[in-house]
Design an enzyme around this catalytic site. Sequence first.
Site, mmCIF file in Angstrom:
data_model
loop_
_atom_site.group_PDB
_atom_site.id
_atom_site.type_symbol
_atom_site.label_atom_id
_atom_site.label_comp_id
_atom_site.label_asym_id
_atom_site.label_seq_id
_atom_site.Cartn_x
_atom_site.Cartn_y
_atom_site.Cartn_z
ATOM 1 N N HIS A 149 -3.942 13.103 -21.672
ATOM 2 C CA HIS A 149 -3.883 11.887 -22.497
ATOM 3 C C HIS A 149 -2.951 12.114 -23.680
ATOM 4 O O HIS A 149 -2.595 13.252 -23.999
ATOM 5 C CB HIS A 149 -5.278 11.466 -22.970
ATOM 6 N N HIS A 160 -3.038 12.232 -26.939
ATOM 7 C CA HIS A 160 -3.382 12.671 -28.284
ATOM 8 C C HIS A 160 -2.572 13.948 -28.533
ATOM 9 O O HIS A 160 -2.435 14.792 -27.636
ATOM 10 C CB HIS A 160 -4.887 12.932 -28.435
ATOM 11 N N ASP A 218 -2.838 16.775 -29.851
ATOM 12 C CA ASP A 218 -3.306 18.134 -29.567
ATOM 13 C C ASP A 218 -3.252 18.470 -28.075
ATOM 14 O O ASP A 218 -3.544 19.597 -27.684
ATOM 15 C CB ASP A 218 -4.715 18.361 -30.141
ATOM 16 N N HIS A 219 -2.854 17.487 -27.268
ATOM 17 C CA HIS A 219 -2.743 17.741 -25.824
ATOM 18 C C HIS A 219 -1.317 17.645 -25.289
ATOM 19 O O HIS A 219 -1.086 17.921 -24.114
ATOM 20 C CB HIS A 219 -3.659 16.781 -25.044
ATOM 21 N N HIS A 262 -12.389 8.015 -22.985
ATOM 22 C CA HIS A 262 -11.949 8.490 -24.292
ATOM 23 C C HIS A 262 -11.360 7.315 -25.078
ATOM 24 O O HIS A 262 -11.369 6.183 -24.607
ATOM 25 C CB HIS A 262 -10.938 9.631 -24.097
ATOM 26 N N ASP A 281 -10.128 14.977 -22.644
ATOM 27 C CA ASP A 281 -11.260 14.741 -23.544
ATOM 28 C C ASP A 281 -12.098 13.596 -22.977
ATOM 29 O O ASP A 281 -11.536 12.665 -22.421
ATOM 30 C CB ASP A 281 -10.777 14.338 -24.925
ATOM 31 N N HIS A 339 -12.401 23.087 -26.236
ATOM 32 C CA HIS A 339 -12.067 21.961 -27.124
ATOM 33 C C HIS A 339 -13.062 21.885 -28.285
ATOM 34 O O HIS A 339 -13.627 20.843 -28.591
ATOM 35 C CB HIS A 339 -12.054 20.639 -26.322
#
Lengths: 305, 305
Positions: A62, A64, A66-67, A142, A210, A268
């Site tokens: 996805h 975000h 941090d990914h 999410h 997530d 995570h």
Amino acid sequence: MSFEITILGSSAAVPVKGRHMTSQHVRIGNQQFLIDCGEATQHQLINLGISLHKIEHIFISHLHGDHFFGLPGLLSTMNMQRRTDPLYIHGPRGLDEVLLANFKHTKTDLSFKVFLYDNPTMFPEVIYENEKLTVETIPLTHRVPCTGFLFREKQKQYRIIPEKLPSGLPFEAFRALKRGEDIDFQGEQIFYKNVTLPPRKSRSYAFCSDTKYSKSVISKVYGVDLLYHESTFMHRHLDRANTTFHTTAHQAGTVAKEAKVGELLIGHFSARYGDLNNLLEEAREEFPNTELAKEGKQFTILERE
Amino acid sequence: MSFEITILGSSAAVPVKGRHMTSQHVRIGNQQFLIDCGEATQHQLINLGISLHKIEHIFISHLHGDHFFGLPGLLSTMNMQRRTDPLYIHGPRGLDEVLLANFKHTKTDLSFKVFLYDNPTMFPEVIYENEKLTVETIPLTHRVPCTGFLFREKQKQYRIIPEKLPSGLPFEAFRALKRGEDIDFQGEQIFYKNVTLPPRKSRSYAFCSDTKYSKSVISKVYGVDLLYHESTFMHRHLDRANTTFHTTAHQAGTVAKEAKVGELLIGHFSARYGDLNNLLEEAREEFPNTELAKEGKQFTILERE
């Protein structure tokens, strides 16, 4: 055939000293994959001595940061090092726009082809397949469209017992026996059951991050050998987990138990937790065969009868 | 007043084990600045125990990934940690587009204001100024528009010798003396030269990366206390330096010598060099007071008479 998952990052949202953002390296036989690519994923690959260039497919769960914020840098380095093999990226709709914006201004003309595929997010779908393996999406719940990934070996072949075969058997006959078919050879019938061992079990790995705790995930990951499930919070922070669409360690353990998986990895982790053992203990109360997905740790799914 | 530069990354183009991409933290008095923001800059800040939140201004030299790919992640973390102070980013035209593309898809609504200013690239221009300090661009010669940055303290004030002053002197009189003005007090003239020490020297730091060797830089950085100059290659790789618009260690030493700077830092080392001491020795042949800009090293410019 090897089936190894190496954890590159275990941290949620922001880096913590010693903890990196989400990324995992998956090696199945001679194929290499990357799941998610948080900032500094390339640094982690270099630190762990994993070649960037053997990665064929990248799966992004996805959008975000941090990914996926490590993706432009990883591609840049592949380019600087003159990669020529194509790279296949499976990510959410919109990833192309982000990458194009980055490379437009850096005036980068990549030395290799990038094939970008939008992940389907509504239903599980096979997004990659080869002779031995499928990768399927796992729809997750999410704040933005998000999918997990299920790596599953295809049905394997019967294993020939060479000393039970007559000599001079043609190649085609071998292949038929391996598929579980009886054959005729020099006027005699050979029953595959007499000259083979049953196929080894197909192995599977599910990556779920997530996501809010969702029962619908249980059927999707049912019986997998190894399940990585996000476990951002302790259950005492359930409210926070619900608000931010994340899972607690207790809930991750419940998914593993109800899905009857072989082993559970949790990761995570929220930056608020210094000692991750509390998260581990909480998940183990539900599902004892649980481990922490810590940076640099490698998990192998062994061949089984 | 402190004047400290901390090196966060020394590597050119791609990360090397133990070497990060370009970024430097500058602390002048109680103000904090960041120059460039390669991938994993936030990791380096965290590793070195430097708070992200005290950084007020970020200066980006140019839009090559190794100098700004860490910006989206840094801003995301500031946002996650609920920064409220505004952030001022001075970067090349186009940076806004890259940041917007990143934040559009991550659905990030930043908790703080970001003010983005385009760097002028043709002529040196003051792009930031406060009571004590100016930051000026240094036009550089690279494959994309690129500027260095010159941090310079303003002319300082005369230093009062308290025991030489009569008691009861009003605040305004103090300020006039510090400016170097004579004053009248209770019918008597006080000459500033009799009651003050001369101002301390204004200190200066010049950051020059990335750039081809260019004589025009010499006049821009003339006499600075500390010069950081990129030194991507050994001089035996001059052809490569010319093709890629970079500088050799020999050339960086020449700039420092001709500009009569106080000290030279070299950095932005090509990944091809394992032992950086060869680069250091080459630069020192031209300019002995040279140091390597290694990760975690801090350079202080001391107050001088």
